[in-house]
Motif scaffolding. Structure first.
Motif, PDB file in Angstrom:
ATOM      1  N   GLY A 106      -7.442  -4.677  -0.844  1.00 58.58           N
ATOM      2  CA  GLY A 106      -6.161  -4.549  -0.895  1.00 58.58           C
ATOM      3  C   GLY A 106      -5.709  -5.789   0.177  1.00 58.58           C
ATOM      4  N   ALA A 201      -6.277   5.568  -9.625  1.00 57.89           N
ATOM      5  CA  ALA A 201      -4.950   6.252  -9.250  1.00 57.89           C
ATOM      6  C   ALA A 201      -4.390   7.323 -10.479  1.00 57.89           C
ATOM      7  CB  ALA A 201      -3.898   5.401  -8.404  1.00 57.89           C
ATOM      8  N   ALA A 217       2.974   9.852   2.072  1.00 59.83           N
ATOM      9  CA  ALA A 217       4.333   8.793   2.079  1.00 59.83           C
ATOM     10  C   ALA A 217       4.815   8.537   3.154  1.00 59.83           C
ATOM     11  CB  ALA A 217       4.995   9.310   0.921  1.00 59.83           C
ATOM     12  N   LEU A 220       2.895   6.123   5.271  1.00 61.71           N
ATOM     13  CA  LEU A 220       2.719   5.029   4.991  1.00 61.71           C
ATOM     14  C   LEU A 220       3.979   4.062   5.393  1.00 61.71           C
ATOM     15  CD1 LEU A 220       1.661   5.247   1.237  1.00 61.71           C
ATOM     16  CD2 LEU A 220       0.590   4.211   3.164  1.00 61.71           C
ATOM     17  N   TRP A 224       4.306   0.845   7.594  1.00 63.22           N
ATOM     18  CA  TRP A 224       5.118  -0.223   7.397  1.00 63.22           C
ATOM     19  C   TRP A 224       5.912  -0.890   8.630  1.00 63.22           C
ATOM     20  CZ3 TRP A 224      10.394  -0.609   6.717  1.00 63.22           C
ATOM     21  CH2 TRP A 224      11.033  -1.918   6.259  1.00 63.22           C
ATOM     22  N   LEU A 257      -7.754   5.456  -2.289  1.00 66.58           N
ATOM     23  CA  LEU A 257      -6.418   4.655  -2.398  1.00 66.58           C
ATOM     24  C   LEU A 257      -5.643   4.575  -1.231  1.00 66.58           C
ATOM     25  CD1 LEU A 257      -5.489   6.133  -5.856  1.00 66.58           C
ATOM     26  CD2 LEU A 257      -6.637   3.831  -5.724  1.00 66.58           C
ATOM     27  N   ALA A 258      -5.936   5.224  -0.225  1.00 67.36           N
ATOM     28  CA  ALA A 258      -5.317   4.836   0.817  1.00 67.36           C
ATOM     29  C   ALA A 258      -5.492   3.666   1.494  1.00 67.36           C
ATOM     30  CB  ALA A 258      -5.586   6.216   2.072  1.00 67.36           C
ATOM     31  N   ALA A 261      -3.271   0.949  -0.376  1.00 66.34           N
ATOM     32  CA  ALA A 261      -1.896   1.505  -0.201  1.00 66.34           C
ATOM     33  C   ALA A 261      -1.479   0.902   1.367  1.00 66.34           C
ATOM     34  CB  ALA A 261      -1.434   2.775  -0.073  1.00 66.34           C
TER      35      ALA A 261
END
Length: 636
Positions: A106, A201, A217, A220, A224, A257-258, A261
């Motif tokens: 990523g 995913a 969510a 995340l 950010w 997938l974490a 992301a």
């Protein structure tokens, strides 16, 4: 007439520190790896470790007894107040350790789209289109073999290439001078990885639990926002990353997938001058008064001058390449290669769907789409990136090892069918490697690399090149040079005399070849010249840098920009821009493709010049290259 400039020695083994008179161990193996420029030692080592782990897994799985399966079925649990998770060792590797691998992927994706090869769509359209075709066509081929039944759900096994194996194989069997092919395949691999992660995913998540998904969510969002945290960023990223991973695991989404992301939320940028200067001030203060407070401040200043993306990628890449991926191969590549297993595999549409999907699908999809995009003039190939070289890289892209084995575990619950699928992946890896070798050998026979070194790889382009003289002049003189090279500085007198001799009949073109091993400021100077060019002052900046070759630090270059009345903020920003970085890099890759490794190197009328480059010699060769009128005699 000026005196002939001294020839510059080509940087090579003679310019490097030797290892003594002792003969190297494994000379043939060393020659196989090290004769190919453009590949880092880490890429070769990572591929070698991945291959070694695969061989060990196959041997271990086929030893008498069942120690291989028993070991990877062992469990480990974490319980807190009666709540927790329990994973066997294989799941620990596939769902926990591989999260770090996908995190590094990523980070690479984010950097490529922000600053790298994919930041400019006009440059990226060919590899992006080829990657999409390389995802879709293998899946369609697989479904042609397995259109019904439980195996039809395993089409994701054939969509992705293994970047580590691909680069390792390219270093072993690819062209000696990979040129733009390696960059093309890296860009393609980034899009390939994005597609594979999206497939995981969307298609390989069985059920969703809403509350843990909300917690993930929110985690995340916090990650950010951490970009504005001044202290303790590292521990904060770690804590909330674990929260996101645990929440995704509880939600039913594939927890690896974490990693992706989180990586996409990590900021990436080129180092800013104010941050670099601040770090230098803190380091200077520590040197004058060494104490723990200044030491900590200097460390924080140095770290903050580099983006979090760059720091984390540098930190974790070695762990994923040299530890996690080999462990993953050890945990997943162990197939019982008994007679009945092999017989069942090679009679199975699942196995053949994987083999044909990966080997034929990748080859046809990537090569065919590249030809189509180029033919329709939607995109262009970089100099030296022929269809033959693309075909060789496409053949090697059939090595779909890591994500293929990863998806097998997600898509196929039956252990027997899993073994058949793993046989298909291993067979496809071997076939793709051999096919790539064969394609490259055929291409080398059709167009030997020695021919490519004699002619200019990229024709003169008035829209891109820095040109003195009319763009339609009957003669051209291209120089590959280095602003820190003293021989290039001396050659300017010869060039001025040649230009004065021919006048408007000659166009002179400068291209970059910074020899960073001997000239540490050459790349920075090349970028400064490109930043000046964006304000119309390329040929004003160049002579200033030639006159001050002992002063090419950033502050010096900014001072020269001020003397030229350039917009200094724009100049500094342009020096860091992906357009300028890629432009300098393209010239270097072109030079590598032509086996040009010394400065100055000249091309007269598109043909490489060998020997002295004094004015009389260049005038004579330019006269011989023109066909429009009688020659002009050179001065005596």
């Amino acid at each position: 007439m000026t005196a002939p400039a001294e020839p510059v020695p080509a940087p090579g083994p003679a310019a490097e520190v030797t290892e003594g008179d002792m003969a190297p161990r494994f000379p043939r193996l060393r020659k196989l790896f090290y004769q190919r420029r453009g590949f880092s030692d880490s890429e070769k080592t990572a591929a070698a470790l991945l291959l070694l782990a695969t061989v060990i897994a196959l041997i271990w799985a086929n030893l008498p007894g069942s120690s291989y399966d028993e070991f990877w079925r062992s469990t480990i649990s974490l319980q807190v107040s009666g709540n927790g998770i329990t994973l066997d060792f294989r799941s620990l590797v596939n769902e926990a350790l591989m999260t770090l691998f996908f995190f590094v992927v990523g980070l690479e994706v984010k950097r490529e789209f922000a600053l790298g090869e994919l930041s400019d769509w006009s440059r990226a359209v060919v590899p992006v289109s080829a990657a999409i075709a390389g995802l879709a066509i293998p899946a369609l081929i697989f479904l042609a073999f397995n259109h019904t039944g439980q195996t039809s759900h395993a089409w994701g096994v054939v969509i992705s290439s293994d970047t580590a194996f691909l680069l390792g194989a390219l270093a072993i069997v690819g062209p000696r001078l990979p040129g733009h092919l390696r960059i093309f395949l890296l860009a393609l691999a980034v899009v390939d990885d994005v597609g594979a992660l999206a497939v995981i995913a969307i298609f390989y998540t069985d059920q969703l639990h809403f509350l843990p998904l909300v917690i993930a969510a929110l985690g995340l969002v916090v990650i950010w926002m951490l970009r504005w945290l001044r202290f303790g960023q590292g521990p904060a990223y770690l804590v909330f990353s674990l929260v996101v991973w645990g929440a995704l695991y509880a939600s039913g989404v594939q927890p690896t997938l974490a990693g992706v992301a989180i990586a996409l939320l990590i900021p990436v940028y080129s180092p800013r001058r104010m941050d670099v200067e601040r770090a230098a001030e803190l380091s200077r203060a520590f040197r004058q008064s060494p104490n723990p407070q200044y030491a900590q401040a200097a460390v924080r200043g140095l770290l903050s001058s580099v983006s979090v993306n760059d720091r984390l990628h540098t930190l974790y890449s070695p762990y994923t390449s040299f530890i996690i991926l080999p462990i993953f191969a050890l945990a997943n590549a162990g197939v019982h290669l008994t007679g009945p297993t092999l017989a069942a595999a090679f009679a199975s549409p699942l196995t053949w769907g994987i083999i044909v999907g990966l080997v034929v699908g990748k080859f046809v999809g990537i090569t065919g789409m590249t030809v189509l995009v180029k033919t329709l003039k939607i995109g262009v190939l970089a100099p030296g990136l022929t269809f033959g070289r693309v075909a060789g890289g496409a053949a090697l892209s059939g090595i779909g090892f890591t994500i293929s084995l990863f998806i097998i575990d997600l898509a196929i619950p039956d252990p027997v069918l899993q073994d058949e699928a793993r046989v298909g992946v291993l067979a496809a890896t071997v076939i793709a490697f051999v096919l790539g070798w064969a394609v490259f050998r055929i291409v080398d026979k059709v167009q030997p690399p020695s021919r490519m070194s004699l002619v200019l790889a990229r024709p003169v382009d008035p829209k891109r090149d820095h040109i003195k003289g009319p763009v339609d002049a009957p003669m051209s003189l291209v120089e590959y040079g280095d602003f820190e090279c003293p021989f290039c500085s001396r050659a300017t007198g010869s060039i001025d005399e040649v230009r004065a001799h021919f006048g408007n009949d000659l166009q002179y073109i400068w291209r970059h070849l910074p020899l960073t091993k001997v000239h540490p400021h050459a790349t920075l100077a090349a970028r400064a010249s490109e930043a000046a060019a964006l304000q119309g002052k390329f040929f004003d900046m160049a002579p200033i840098m030639f006159s001050h070759q002992d002063a090419l630090e950033l502050d010096d270059l900014l001072a020269y920009a001020v003397t030229l009345d350039l917009d200094i903020d724009r100049f500094e920003e342009d020096m860091r821009s992906s357009d300028v970085v890629n432009r300098v890099r393209d010239d270097v890759i072109d030079a590598e493709l032509m086996d040009v490794h010394s400065t100055p190197t000249f091309f007269v009328g598109g043909k490489r010049h060998f020997g002295p480059y004094d004015a009389a010699t260049l005038i004579r060769e330019l006269n011989e290259s023109r066909t429009d009128r009688p020659v002009t005699p050179a001065p005596r």
